[in-house]
Design a protein around this motif. Structure first.
Motif, PDB file in Angstrom:
ATOM      1  N   LEU A   1       0.779  -1.153   0.042  1.00 15.54           N
ATOM      2  CA  LEU A   1       0.007  -0.120   0.086  1.00 15.54           C
ATOM      3  C   LEU A   1       1.004   1.381   0.066  1.00 15.54           C
ATOM      4  CD1 LEU A   1      -2.786  -0.991   2.483  1.00 15.54           C
ATOM      5  CD2 LEU A   1      -2.819  -0.754   0.229  1.00 15.54           C
ATOM      6  N   GLN A   2       1.865   1.192   0.734  1.00 14.40           N
ATOM      7  CA  GLN A   2       2.737   2.358   1.139  1.00 14.40           C
ATOM      8  C   GLN A   2       3.470   2.733  -0.405  1.00 14.40           C
ATOM      9  OE1 GLN A   2       5.558   2.104   4.215  1.00 14.40           O
ATOM     10  NE2 GLN A   2       6.362   4.022   3.798  1.00 14.40           N
ATOM     11  N   VAL A   3       3.867   1.530  -1.209  1.00 16.06           N
ATOM     12  CA  VAL A   3       4.645   1.676  -2.397  1.00 16.06           C
ATOM     13  C   VAL A   3       3.743   2.392  -3.683  1.00 16.06           C
ATOM     14  CG1 VAL A   3       5.606   0.329  -4.228  1.00 16.06           C
ATOM     15  CG2 VAL A   3       6.454   0.151  -2.079  1.00 16.06           C
ATOM     16  N   LYS A   4       2.383   1.742  -3.757  1.00 15.49           N
ATOM     17  CA  LYS A   4       1.301   2.463  -4.405  1.00 15.49           C
ATOM     18  C   LYS A   4       1.224   3.854  -4.349  1.00 15.49           C
ATOM     19  CE  LYS A   4      -1.349  -1.573  -5.769  1.00 15.49           C
ATOM     20  NZ  LYS A   4      -2.562  -2.042  -5.766  1.00 15.49           N
ATOM     21  N   LYS A   5       1.096   4.190  -2.972  1.00 17.15           N
ATOM     22  CA  LYS A   5       0.821   5.779  -2.661  1.00 17.15           C
ATOM     23  C   LYS A   5       2.255   6.434  -3.040  1.00 17.15           C
ATOM     24  CE  LYS A   5      -0.265   8.505   1.352  1.00 17.15           C
ATOM     25  NZ  LYS A   5      -0.608   8.879   2.890  1.00 17.15           N
ATOM     26  N   MET A   6       3.429   6.060  -2.681  1.00 14.45           N
ATOM     27  CA  MET A   6       4.442   6.849  -2.909  1.00 14.45           C
ATOM     28  C   MET A   6       4.800   6.970  -4.417  1.00 14.45           C
ATOM     29  SD  MET A   6       7.320   4.770  -0.322  1.00 14.45           S
ATOM     30  CE  MET A   6       8.804   5.477  -0.963  1.00 14.45           C
TER      31      MET A   6
END
Length: 104
Positions: free
Chosen positions: A34-39
């Protein structure tokens, strides 16, 4: 640092970089995804197979370590060795960027 590990991880794959980067704070695989998609504004998506295969390899190689279990999910965090590898990769990326800004 073991020169063999340095050869394996530097240069790092984009997914490997994001996984290790996200583990500067304890996190589980789903949270990393989730964090990678957001970043990356959705441009990078890490499949479950890649995520858990990479986490397993990084743990075996000592770059990350089990931190705790939360809601039946294993949390991992970067180790000092992992931090050293991540710093090398960040330096490499900065050099690439710096060189790309120079006129030929």
């Amino acid at each position: 640092m073991d020169s063999k590990l340095k050869r394996i991880y530097v240069p790092m794959t984009e997914t490997g970089f994001y996984i290790l980067f996200c583990l500067q704070k304890p996190q589980h695989g789903y949270g990393i995804g989730l964090q990678v998609k957001k970043m990356t504004d959705g441009e990078v998506s890490i499949s479950a197979g890649t995520m858990y295969g990479t986490l397993s390899k990084m743990e075996k190689d000592g770059l990350i370590a089990f931190f705790a279990e939360k809601e039946k999910r294993k949390l991992y965090q970067i180790t000092p060795l992992g931090r050293e590898i991540l710093d090398l990769e960040i330096q490499r990326i900065k050099r690439l960027y710096r060189n790309s800004m120079e006129e030929i």
